[in-house]
Design an enzyme around this catalytic site. Sequence first.
Site, PDB file in Angstrom:
ATOM      1  N   GLU A  89       0.804  -1.235   0.000  1.00 14.31           N
ATOM      2  CA  GLU A  89       0.000   0.000   0.000  1.00 14.31           C
ATOM      3  C   GLU A  89       0.835   1.282   0.000  1.00 14.31           C
ATOM      4  O   GLU A  89       0.615   2.174   0.825  1.00 14.31           O
ATOM      5  CB  GLU A  89      -0.969  -0.003   1.193  1.00 14.31           C
ATOM      6  CG  GLU A  89      -1.903  -1.196   1.176  1.00 14.31           C
ATOM      7  CD  GLU A  89      -2.881  -1.212   2.342  1.00 14.31           C
ATOM      8  OE1 GLU A  89      -2.799  -0.343   3.226  1.00 14.31           O
ATOM      9  OE2 GLU A  89      -3.751  -2.107   2.355  1.00 14.31           O
ATOM     10  N   ASN A 133       2.159  -5.063  -3.283  1.00 13.43           N
ATOM     11  CA  ASN A 133       0.778  -5.444  -2.946  1.00 13.43           C
ATOM     12  C   ASN A 133      -0.037  -4.194  -2.608  1.00 13.43           C
ATOM     13  O   ASN A 133       0.420  -3.338  -1.848  1.00 13.43           O
ATOM     14  CB  ASN A 133       0.847  -6.375  -1.718  1.00 13.43           C
ATOM     15  CG  ASN A 133      -0.436  -7.101  -1.423  1.00 13.43           C
ATOM     16  OD1 ASN A 133      -0.982  -7.771  -2.296  1.00 13.43           O
ATOM     17  ND2 ASN A 133      -0.924  -6.992  -0.191  1.00 13.43           N
ATOM     18  N   HIS A 140     -10.180  -6.193  -2.208  1.00 14.84           N
ATOM     19  CA  HIS A 140     -11.244  -6.022  -1.214  1.00 14.84           C
ATOM     20  C   HIS A 140     -12.416  -5.384  -1.964  1.00 14.84           C
ATOM     21  O   HIS A 140     -12.488  -4.168  -2.110  1.00 14.84           O
ATOM     22  CB  HIS A 140     -10.760  -5.148  -0.058  1.00 14.84           C
ATOM     23  CG  HIS A 140      -9.657  -5.800   0.725  1.00 14.84           C
ATOM     24  ND1 HIS A 140      -9.871  -6.952   1.461  1.00 14.84           N
ATOM     25  CD2 HIS A 140      -8.348  -5.496   0.879  1.00 14.84           C
ATOM     26  CE1 HIS A 140      -8.727  -7.320   2.038  1.00 14.84           C
ATOM     27  NE2 HIS A 140      -7.800  -6.459   1.693  1.00 14.84           N
ATOM     28  N   GLU A 185      -5.908 -10.793  -1.221  1.00 15.27           N
ATOM     29  CA  GLU A 185      -6.712 -10.567   0.000  1.00 15.27           C
ATOM     30  C   GLU A 185      -8.196 -10.493  -0.340  1.00 15.27           C
ATOM     31  O   GLU A 185      -8.928  -9.661   0.193  1.00 15.27           O
ATOM     32  CB  GLU A 185      -6.279  -9.263   0.694  1.00 15.27           C
ATOM     33  CG  GLU A 185      -4.809  -9.198   1.017  1.00 15.27           C
ATOM     34  CD  GLU A 185      -4.409  -7.946   1.795  1.00 15.27           C
ATOM     35  OE1 GLU A 185      -5.292  -7.229   2.303  1.00 15.27           O
ATOM     36  OE2 GLU A 185      -3.197  -7.686   1.890  1.00 15.27           O
ATOM     37  N   ASP A 225     -11.948 -10.376  -0.629  1.00 14.15           N
ATOM     38  CA  ASP A 225     -13.223 -10.510   0.074  1.00 14.15           C
ATOM     39  C   ASP A 225     -14.211  -9.587  -0.619  1.00 14.15           C
ATOM     40  O   ASP A 225     -13.817  -8.697  -1.372  1.00 14.15           O
ATOM     41  CB  ASP A 225     -13.133 -10.262   1.601  1.00 14.15           C
ATOM     42  CG  ASP A 225     -12.441  -8.980   2.001  1.00 14.15           C
ATOM     43  OD1 ASP A 225     -12.387  -8.046   1.180  1.00 14.15           O
ATOM     44  OD2 ASP A 225     -11.958  -8.902   3.153  1.00 14.15           O
TER      45      ASP A 225
HETATM   46  C1  XIL Z   1      -6.195  -6.380   8.320  1.00 21.08           C
HETATM   47  C2  XIL Z   1      -6.414  -7.561   9.257  1.00 21.08           C
HETATM   48  O1  XIL Z   1      -7.204  -8.529   8.624  1.00 21.08           O
HETATM   49  C3  XIL Z   1      -7.068  -7.107  10.544  1.00 21.08           C
HETATM   50  O2  XIL Z   1      -7.163  -8.169  11.473  1.00 21.08           O
HETATM   51  C4  XIL Z   1      -6.272  -5.971  11.153  1.00 21.08           C
HETATM   52  O3  XIL Z   1      -6.917  -5.491  12.315  1.00 21.08           O
HETATM   53  C5  XIL Z   1      -6.089  -4.838  10.154  1.00 21.08           C
HETATM   54  O4  XIL Z   1      -5.481  -5.365   8.961  1.00 21.08           O
HETATM   55  N1  XIL Z   1      -4.842  -4.571   3.712  1.00 21.08           N
HETATM   56  C6  XIL Z   1      -3.832  -5.386   4.159  1.00 21.08           C
HETATM   57  C7  XIL Z   1      -4.066  -6.294   5.308  1.00 21.08           C
HETATM   58  O5  XIL Z   1      -2.754  -5.440   3.517  1.00 21.08           O
HETATM   59  O6  XIL Z   1      -2.911  -6.490   6.063  1.00 21.08           O
HETATM   60  C8  XIL Z   1      -5.210  -5.808   6.186  1.00 21.08           C
HETATM   61  O7  XIL Z   1      -5.459  -6.796   7.195  1.00 21.08           O
HETATM   62  C9  XIL Z   1      -6.423  -5.501   5.359  1.00 21.08           C
HETATM   63  C10 XIL Z   1      -6.131  -4.442   4.335  1.00 21.08           C
END
Ligand code: XIL
Length: 367
Positions: free
Chosen positions: A161, A202, A239, A269, A271
Site C-alpha cells: 500500500e 501489494n 477487497h 486478500e 473478500d
Molecule cells: C487487516 C487484518 O485482517 C485485521 O485483522 C487488522 O486489524 C487490520 O489489517 N490490507 C492489508 C491487510 O494489507 O494487512 C489488512 O489486514 C487488510 C487491508
Amino acid sequence: MRLTSPVLGVAAAALLPMLATAQLDYWAKKTGMMYYGAATDTPGQRERAGYEAQYAKYDEILKDPKQFGQTTPTNGMKWLFTEPEPGVFNYTEGDFVANLAKDTGKILRCHALVWHSQLAPWVEARTNWTKAEMREVITRHITNVAGYWKGQCYAWDVVNEALDEDGSYRKSVFYNVLGEEYIKLAFEVTARVDPGTKLYYNDYGIERPASVKTAGAKRLVQMLKDAGVRIDGVGMQAHLHADNHPTAEDHENTMRQYLELVEEVAFTELDVRITDPANETSLEWQKDSYVQVAKACAKVKGCVGITVWDFYDPFSWVPYTFPGKGAAGLWFEDFTEHPAVQGVVQTLKGLVCGSRKKRGLRKRVEA
Ligand code: XIL
C-alpha cells in the site's frame, strides 16, 4: 445442501458425494492455478477473540487440503508484532501460521515487510529520522524478519500500500524520510536476504484496468525495473464490493497490463463486502464477484492464485473496519456456505471441462 432431500432421484443422489467433495483448491489447481488459499490469524487474537467454540469446525475447513492450498497470516508477520521495540524481534504469531502451512502442506505467502499501517509506534511516531537511520531501520527489519522465515515463503509482500487513492506515493513515514528510495531499498534487501522468495508489490484498488491507482502501481513497478531492482509480482488485494465489482474482462485486462512488467500476479486478500443485512440479491452479486475473479485468474497464465482474506465471516476484518458492511467471506457464522462457494467451484470445474473439450477437439483436428 440437504443430503436427505426426499425429492432427489437415485441418479441425483449418486452425484451428491462428488459435489460435496468439489472444493476450491482442488478445482483451481485443475485449471492450472497454483492455489486457492485462505488467510488466517492467530487463535484468540483480534477478530478471532471470543469465538473459541468455533475453532474445531473452522480448522476442519481451513486445513482441508482440497479446499485451501495456500495461506497467509493476516497479522502475525507485520512490523507491529515482529519488531514492537527497536531491535526486539518476535516471531510467535507469524510462526503460528507458518507452521500451520508446513503441517498442512500449504503454500505460504508472507505479509508484509514495509507498510505504513500496523507499524510499530517507535517508527511511526518519530519525526526526526535521518535518511541514514531510516535506511538502517528498514534494512535491519527486513534482514531479521525475512531472514527468520527464509526458505518458507513462496512470496513476500515486500512493500504494501505505497500508493494514495490518486495513484501518487502515499506520504508515509518511510516516504517522508527517503522518498521512493525506500521502495527500492526494501526490494533489494529482501532479494538479498531470501533470494528464493518471490518479491511482490501489494495494494488495494489496483484491480480495475483504467484506474489511476492501477496506473500508479505500473509506474511503481517500472520505477523499480528502471533502477535494475528485482520485482517478481503484483498482488491485487481485491477487497471488493458486491454491488459494484469488476468483471472477469476487467480483471484480465488489468492483469495483462501488469504481466507486461512482471512475471506473475495474484489476488492476495480477496473478500466481497455486502451492505447489512445480506439478502438473496446481494449474495448473488457477491457470488458473481467471486466468480469473475476465479474466471479471470484461471484464464490468465501469469495469475498464480487467489487468497481470500479469511473465509469465515466472524473472522473477517470488514465489519470492524467498515461499519454497516459484512458477510464478506465464503462461510457464514453457522458454517453454511455462501452461494459464492459453489459458484466458484462450478465455474472452475466448467473451465477445466471446457479446456479438456478444447484439447480433445484439437487432437481430432490434428489426427
Ligand atoms: C487487516 C487484518 O485482517 C485485521 O485483522 C487488522 O486489524 C487490520 O489489517 N490490507 C492489508 C491487510 O494489507 O494487512 C489488512 O489486514 C487488510 C487491508
